[in-house]
Write a protein that holds these residues in place. Structure first.
Motif, PDB file in Angstrom:
ATOM      1  N   THR A 109       3.365 -17.291  13.662  1.00  0.00           N
ATOM      2  CA  THR A 109       3.798 -16.303  14.657  1.00  0.00           C
ATOM      3  C   THR A 109       4.096 -16.968  15.992  1.00  0.00           C
ATOM      4  O   THR A 109       5.106 -16.671  16.646  1.00  0.00           O
ATOM      5  CB  THR A 109       2.727 -15.209  14.830  1.00  0.00           C
ATOM      6  OG1 THR A 109       2.601 -14.481  13.596  1.00  0.00           O
ATOM      7  CG2 THR A 109       3.092 -14.240  15.943  1.00  0.00           C
ATOM      8  N   ARG A 125       7.395 -18.844  15.682  1.00  0.00           N
ATOM      9  CA  ARG A 125       8.555 -17.962  15.528  1.00  0.00           C
ATOM     10  C   ARG A 125       8.970 -17.405  16.886  1.00  0.00           C
ATOM     11  O   ARG A 125      10.168 -17.279  17.175  1.00  0.00           O
ATOM     12  CB  ARG A 125       8.224 -16.828  14.547  1.00  0.00           C
ATOM     13  CG  ARG A 125       9.404 -15.895  14.264  1.00  0.00           C
ATOM     14  CD  ARG A 125       9.156 -15.082  13.018  1.00  0.00           C
ATOM     15  NE  ARG A 125       9.108 -15.923  11.842  1.00  0.00           N
ATOM     16  CZ  ARG A 125      10.173 -16.366  11.192  1.00  0.00           C
ATOM     17  NH1 ARG A 125      11.388 -16.052  11.604  1.00  0.00           N
ATOM     18  NH2 ARG A 125      10.042 -17.131  10.139  1.00  0.00           N
ATOM     19  N   GLY A 148      10.887 -20.953  13.777  1.00  0.00           N
ATOM     20  CA  GLY A 148      10.299 -20.389  12.571  1.00  0.00           C
ATOM     21  C   GLY A 148      10.030 -21.436  11.506  1.00  0.00           C
ATOM     22  O   GLY A 148      10.882 -22.282  11.218  1.00  0.00           O
ATOM     23  N   SER A 182       3.109 -14.481   6.933  1.00  0.00           N
ATOM     24  CA  SER A 182       3.834 -15.722   6.691  1.00  0.00           C
ATOM     25  C   SER A 182       3.957 -15.980   5.191  1.00  0.00           C
ATOM     26  O   SER A 182       5.018 -16.383   4.698  1.00  0.00           O
ATOM     27  CB  SER A 182       3.134 -16.898   7.370  1.00  0.00           C
ATOM     28  OG  SER A 182       3.812 -18.113   7.120  1.00  0.00           O
TER      29      SER A 182
END
Length: 405
Positions: A219, A222, A227, A257
């Motif tokens: 997270t 990203r 990412g 994920s």
């Protein structure tokens, strides 16, 4: 991981970070020498009985893929990190030489220019010599990483070329002073280099070499436009290592994920689980109120089984400890996970006193070994399918005891 030192840091709920490792001097020197002499099973005392009859495979029919591995599976945690600085090709190589069934080759974090490199955390002040490079002094900064203010140098602020000028160092020298002998010997490997190394070792050894990379802080990265899942999937597809029988197991502390990966590749997938009261960071970010305790209920495990093949729980979720650090009664996690069709690869067994349940410690020296074989007996008796360990050779001997006992 939410991090395995959000499991070994926030995992002071596991083992304190600077307590995170220790070493036994004479023992380590002997075992390291054995590896250099080419110890596979024989030199380390792994009998044919244990190798053949003792170590069952996950599928009686000898199927392909994950089911072809011995059980309990011995996973070299960041390589053979009890003997070499972690996440280096030297550590990975030694794990294979010591007989590990799988090597956790790659806690994957990105560089500024989008490459994936193998570091335990994006902060590299504790695992490289970056502080000795005056040209990078101005890169030192403070960031909030999964809610924790962290000061140091971060991989996402360096190009790959810049990171390649650094060298790896021992992360916990107070516990593993002998590993500092190897400080500066190895550079930071890329995931591409690890995949090439895997192929090379498979050819040289005449058997399939397995790796178990982890996607770190998905997270967080990203949100930075870096990412991880797509980058990992692209490399695996390019190398033809993206199917259900591929010798690459992917893991992360963030369930979303793993769900994302499940749509991108067919590799075996594992959800890592921290202590019961914690929340995966992706849950925190999205407002999902569930904790790990919710995920390890029968309902939670059935949900995980919808997109993953296994879980990687902290050992405390398998057998909790009391206030004095001693093992108590095993939970029903193994039975419940197996009922949901999931394998369990808990983490992390280490030889040194500070990381063992209190009843298995011998003395108080920070780098002394305790009765780790006693700890292995207790955990293997629960029916776990494998375990992460910093000392794979010890794990193999413990497995021999378990299957022949």
């Amino acid at each position: 991981m939410g991090t395995r030192e959000s499991q070994e840091s926030r995992k002071s709920q596991h083992a304190p970070e600077s307590n995170d490792r220790a070493s036994g001097t004479g023992r380590r020197a002997f075992l390291g020498a054995a590896a250099v002499l080419g110890a596979g099973g024989t030199a380390l005392g792994l009998t044919g009985t244990a190798r053949a009859a003792g170590t069952r495979t996950a599928a009686a029919g000898g199927g392909k893929g994950l089911k072809s591995l011995p059980v309990p599976t011995i996973i070299g945690h960041r390589g053979a990190s009890g003997y070499r600085p972690e996440h280096t090709l030297g550590s990975y190589q030694l794990a294979l030489d010591l007989g590990a069934d799988i090597v956790e080759a790659g806690d994957l974090v990105p560089t500024k220019d989008g490459h994936l490199v193998c570091r335990h955390e994006p902060e590299i002040g504790g695992t490289t010599d970056v502080a000795d490079h005056p040209e990078f002094a101005d890169r030192k900064t403070t960031k909030v990483l999964d809610g924790v203010s962290t000061t140091g140098w971060f991989t996402e602020d360096f190009t790959l070329a810049e990171l390649k000028t650094l060298r790896a160092t021992e992360r916990i020298p107070a516990n593993r002073p002998h590993n500092t002998l190897y400080d500066g010997r190895w550079e930071i490997p890329t995931f591409e280099e690890v995949l090439a190394w895997q192929d090379e070792q498979t050819r040289e050894r005449g058997r399939q070499v397995w790796i178990y990379p982890e996607l770190k802080h998905p997270t967080y990265f990203r949100k930075l436009g870096l990412g991880l899942e797509e980058r990992v999937a692209k490399l695996l597809r390019r190398e033809g290592k993206d199917d259900r029988n591929a010798p690459v197991v992917l893991q992360s502390f963030e369930p979303t994920s793993i769900q994302r990966l499940n749509k991108l590749v067919d590799n075996p997938l594992v959800v890592l689980l921290s202590t019961a009261a914690t929340r995966p960071w992706d849950f925190v970010e999205t407002g999902d109120p569930r904790t790990v305790a919710d995920l390890v209920t029968r309902k939670g495990l059935r949900e995980i089984a919808g997109y993953a093949q296994g879980i990687g729980p902290t050992l405390d979720l398998v057998i909790p400890k009391d206030a004095n650090g001693r093992l108590t009664t095993p939970t029903t996690l193994v039975k419940d996970a197996h009922a949901a069709g999931l394998i369990l690869h808990p983490y992390t067994l280490r030889n040194e006193n500070p990381f063992l349940p209190a009843e298995f410690r011998k003395g108080t020296d920070a780098d002394a070994y305790g009765d780790v074989f006693g700890a292995y007996r207790a955990y293997f008796a629960t029916g776990i399918d494998g375990v992460f360990t910093d000392q794979p050779d010890t794990g193999l001997l413990a497995r021999e005891d378990h299957v022949n006992g």
